[in-house]
Motif scaffolding. Structure first.
Motif, short mmCIF file in Angstrom:
data_model
loop_
_atom_site.label_atom_id
_atom_site.label_comp_id
_atom_site.label_asym_id
_atom_site.label_seq_id
_atom_site.Cartn_x
_atom_site.Cartn_y
_atom_site.Cartn_z
N CYS A 392 0.82 -1.22 0.00
CA CYS A 392 0.00 0.00 0.00
C CYS A 392 0.85 1.26 0.00
CB CYS A 392 -0.92 -0.01 1.22
SG CYS A 392 -2.07 1.39 1.30
N GLU A 393 1.96 1.24 0.75
CA GLU A 393 2.78 2.46 0.88
C GLU A 393 3.39 2.89 -0.45
OE1 GLU A 393 5.57 -0.95 2.18
OE2 GLU A 393 3.42 -0.44 2.27
N LYS A 394 3.53 1.97 -1.40
CA LYS A 394 4.08 2.29 -2.71
C LYS A 394 3.02 2.63 -3.75
CE LYS A 394 8.33 -0.48 -2.52
NZ LYS A 394 9.10 -1.56 -3.18
N LEU A 395 1.78 2.18 -3.51
CA LEU A 395 0.79 2.21 -4.58
C LEU A 395 -0.41 3.12 -4.35
CD1 LEU A 395 0.73 -1.63 -5.38
CD2 LEU A 395 2.04 0.16 -6.52
N ASN A 396 -0.78 3.39 -3.11
CA ASN A 396 -2.03 4.11 -2.90
C ASN A 396 -1.89 5.13 -1.77
OD1 ASN A 396 -4.79 4.84 -2.22
ND2 ASN A 396 -5.42 3.14 -3.52
N ASP A 397 -1.62 6.37 -2.15
CA ASP A 397 -1.45 7.44 -1.17
C ASP A 397 -2.76 7.82 -0.49
OD1 ASP A 397 1.23 7.62 -1.70
OD2 ASP A 397 0.99 9.18 -3.24
N TYR A 398 -3.87 7.51 -1.13
CA TYR A 398 -5.15 7.88 -0.53
C TYR A 398 -5.36 7.16 0.79
CZ TYR A 398 -10.14 8.28 0.28
OH TYR A 398 -11.36 8.53 0.86
N TYR A 399 -4.95 5.89 0.86
CA TYR A 399 -5.19 5.10 2.06
C TYR A 399 -4.02 5.09 3.03
CZ TYR A 399 -9.38 3.23 -0.11
OH TYR A 399 -10.62 3.11 -0.69
N TYR A 400 -2.82 5.03 2.51
CA TYR A 400 -1.68 4.74 3.39
C TYR A 400 -1.47 5.85 4.41
CZ TYR A 400 2.85 3.24 5.05
OH TYR A 400 3.88 2.82 5.84
N ASN A 401 -1.43 5.45 5.67
CA ASN A 401 -1.22 6.33 6.83
C ASN A 401 -2.36 7.32 7.06
OD1 ASN A 401 1.06 5.38 8.04
ND2 ASN A 401 2.47 6.73 6.93
N ARG A 402 -3.44 7.20 6.29
CA ARG A 402 -4.58 8.09 6.49
C ARG A 402 -5.81 7.31 6.97
NH1 ARG A 402 -6.58 10.24 1.86
NH2 ARG A 402 -7.62 11.88 3.04
N LYS A 403 -5.97 6.09 6.46
CA LYS A 403 -7.13 5.29 6.83
C LYS A 403 -6.73 3.84 7.09
CE LYS A 403 -9.90 8.22 3.78
NZ LYS A 403 -10.46 9.07 4.81
N PHE A 404 -6.04 3.26 6.11
CA PHE A 404 -5.58 1.88 6.22
C PHE A 404 -4.14 1.81 5.73
CE2 PHE A 404 -10.14 1.85 5.22
CZ PHE A 404 -10.62 1.20 6.34
N ASN A 405 -3.40 0.89 6.27
CA ASN A 405 -2.02 0.72 5.82
C ASN A 405 -1.86 -0.44 4.84
OD1 ASN A 405 -0.69 2.86 7.01
ND2 ASN A 405 -0.45 1.80 8.98
N GLU A 406 -2.96 -1.09 4.54
CA GLU A 406 -2.91 -2.21 3.60
C GLU A 406 -4.04 -2.08 2.59
OE1 GLU A 406 -0.46 -4.16 3.62
OE2 GLU A 406 0.35 -4.01 5.65
N LEU A 407 -3.87 -2.72 1.43
CA LEU A 407 -4.89 -2.72 0.39
C LEU A 407 -5.88 -3.87 0.53
CD1 LEU A 407 -2.65 -1.98 -2.75
CD2 LEU A 407 -3.91 -0.35 -1.33
N PHE A 408 -5.54 -4.87 1.41
CA PHE A 408 -6.35 -6.07 1.53
C PHE A 408 -6.58 -6.41 3.00
CE2 PHE A 408 -3.25 -6.30 -1.90
CZ PHE A 408 -4.06 -6.36 -3.02
N TYR A 409 -7.78 -6.86 3.30
CA TYR A 409 -8.11 -7.34 4.64
C TYR A 409 -9.01 -8.56 4.51
CZ TYR A 409 -6.12 -3.09 6.55
OH TYR A 409 -5.24 -2.09 6.89
N GLU A 410 -8.98 -9.42 5.51
CA GLU A 410 -9.81 -10.62 5.47
C GLU A 410 -11.27 -10.22 5.54
OE1 GLU A 410 -10.32 -14.93 7.73
OE2 GLU A 410 -8.64 -13.61 8.22
#
Length: 482
Positions: A392-410
């Motif tokens: 996530c930290e390389k690919l999606n600035d919208y989420y990383y450190n603002r809402k979620f730190n990963e792109l996938f969750y169970e």
């Protein structure tokens, strides 16, 4: 935030401003909101004393007064060794105007100096200005006035120099009864520009509106008022179509500025939150600056409402952002091009087989298809491995450190997920706001033993990074824009 949004939408200034921007003008209806030729036609009509606006030479005199306030040099009448400060007379309005050559659009430069020079002057007129000298006698000046109109571009190489030389050559042949003749060059632009010719004066659309148009609007002939109001409304209305090369605000009327200031008071964070949610974070950070880190709500429900509110009131929201950050107008123009929104469609395939057959995919759905293609190659992948495969930290600035730190969750069936980053870390939010939770879009991991959900917010800049990452690391995934 929801209560603040409700208060904003119900406010008188929001409703009035929204109505102001959404009223269709003739410029919008004809899709010429930022067409230089149409703007030049209006300006020539406004300045021409012979036009039917009922104002006589008042607009032209205000325009010349504006030029006089910005002119660094002086035009001097000379007669019997007497010197008359022309621009001081223009500022005072103590002179008369006679139109020696009618206002003309697209005047060929070659017709002025007969040397086949290329180029066309956007607005041209030859004027005779008469003042009284110190002895009370009339002194006359022939002025060749040329206006070069530049909405979305800079002048061509030495364009104003070439044009001014042609006009001065032409004015030297004017009738001998004129004590003095000269060219007068004006470069009309959306933002301040320095002309290559020192004899040219730069005037912005905002100055034109503030000092030449607005002071006379209350006196315009009733039959022409609607046309003038449409032009003024068009100047302040952000252009939305791809045909417009300049997307921003050209000038803001006093009424519009007052409404913008009132609607921003106590509501600034709503507009900025929506702006940050919809557009690439790196660009927004540059524009907003230090406020960026504190303005985002961190609440997925609120952010989705703000995005929908922006889309429903796009012109108003863009106008507010231009109002707040007008010094970054060039960046905003580029950012607000429709191509920067999630409009492109894609096909995603695994070794040549489409993931979602016969469907053109949005950026969000294309990202989901990319992850499904990866899992077709590596079906035993665990959740942790999938998170590592697409960091996530390389690919999606919208989420990383603002809402979620990963792109996938169970995936779980209770419909909620905890924030794992940002100021609301540890709080619950509805998973469906930011994750795909329906069967078609859930990801099968650990050989089908578990399901994972992936995020669905991909702004243009983030999605471009994802494509580049996939093309570099996972050659078996095909991505085609269509």
């Amino acid at each position: 935030m929801k209560n603040k949004i409700l208060i904003l939408i119900n406010s008188v200034e929001f409703q009035e401003l929204n109505s102001y921007y959404n009223e269709k003008t003739i410029f919008g209806a004809l899709n010429v909101e930022r067409n230089e030729n149409r703007h030049s036609a209006f300006i020539a009509w406004w300045l021409n004393p012979k036009s039917e606006h009922g104002l006589g030479d008042a607009p032209l005199k205000l325009f010349l007064r504006l030029v006089a306030t910005k002119e660094s040099g002086e035009i001097i009448f000379k007669k019997n060794d007497c010197r008359v400060d022309f621009y001081s007379r223009v500022l005072a309005g103590d002179y008369n105007i006679t139109i020696r050559e009618d206002f003309e659009l697209e005047k060929s430069v070659g017709k002025l100096n007969s040397d086949n020079s290329k180029g066309r002057i956007d607005i041209w007129s030859a004027l005779e200005l008469t003042v009284k000298d110190e002895d009370g006698k009339d002194s006359s000046l022939a002025v060749g006035m040329l206006i070069e109109n530049k909405i979305y571009s800079n002048e061509g190489k030495n364009q104003t120099v070439r044009y001014f030389e042609a006009v001065n050559s032409y004015m030297n042949e004017f009738p001998s009864e004129m004590e003095y003749s000269s060219g007068m060059g004006i470069l009309l632009t959306a933002t301040k520009q320095k002309p290559s010719c020192d004899q040219f004066t730069n005037i912005t659309y905002q100055e034109l509106l503030t000092y030449v148009i607005e002071p006379l609007m209350s006196s315009v002939d009733a039959d022409s008022l609607q046309f003038v109001e449409a032009f003024v409304r068009n100047l302040g209305r952000p252009a939305l179509t791809e045909n417009n090369k300049h997307y921003g605000v050209l000038a803001v009327s006093k009424k519009e500025k007052m409404l913008l200031e009132r609607v921003v008071t106590n509501n600034r964070d709503i507009f900025e939150n929506a702006f940050a949610s919809l557009y690439p974070s790196a660009d927004v950070k540059t524009i907003i600056g230090e406020r960026y880190e504190t303005l985002t709500s961190g609440n997925i429900d609120d952010d989705n409402i703000l995005r929908m509110l922006w889309d429903a009131n796009e012109i108003l929201f863009k106008a507010v952002i231009y109002h707040l950050y007008g010094e970054h107008s060039a960046k905003l123009d580029k950012l607000f091009k429709s191509s920067n929104r999630d409009n492109s469609k894609y096909l995603v395939s695994y070794n040549g087989t489409e993931i979602f057959p016969d469907k053109r995919l949005s950026k969000a759905m294309a990202a989901c298809a990319i992850f499904k293609a990866y899992l077709m190659e590596y079906p035993s992948t665990t959740l942790a491995e999938l998170q590592k495969a697409f960091p996530c930290e390389k690919l999606n600035d919208y989420y990383y450190n603002r809402k979620f730190n990963e792109l996938f969750y169970e995936f779980n069936c209770d419909g909620y997920i905890l924030f794992t980053a940002g100021k609301h870390k540890g709080e619950k939010t509805l998973a469906q706001w930011d994750f795909y939770v329906d069967d078609e879009k859930l990801l099968s991991i650990e050989n089908g033993q578990k399901k994972a959900m992936c995020v669905k917010m991909w702004r243009k800049g983030d999605f471009d990074k994802l494509i580049e990452f996939v093309e570099e690391n996972y050659k078996f995934i095909g991505i085609e824009e269509c």
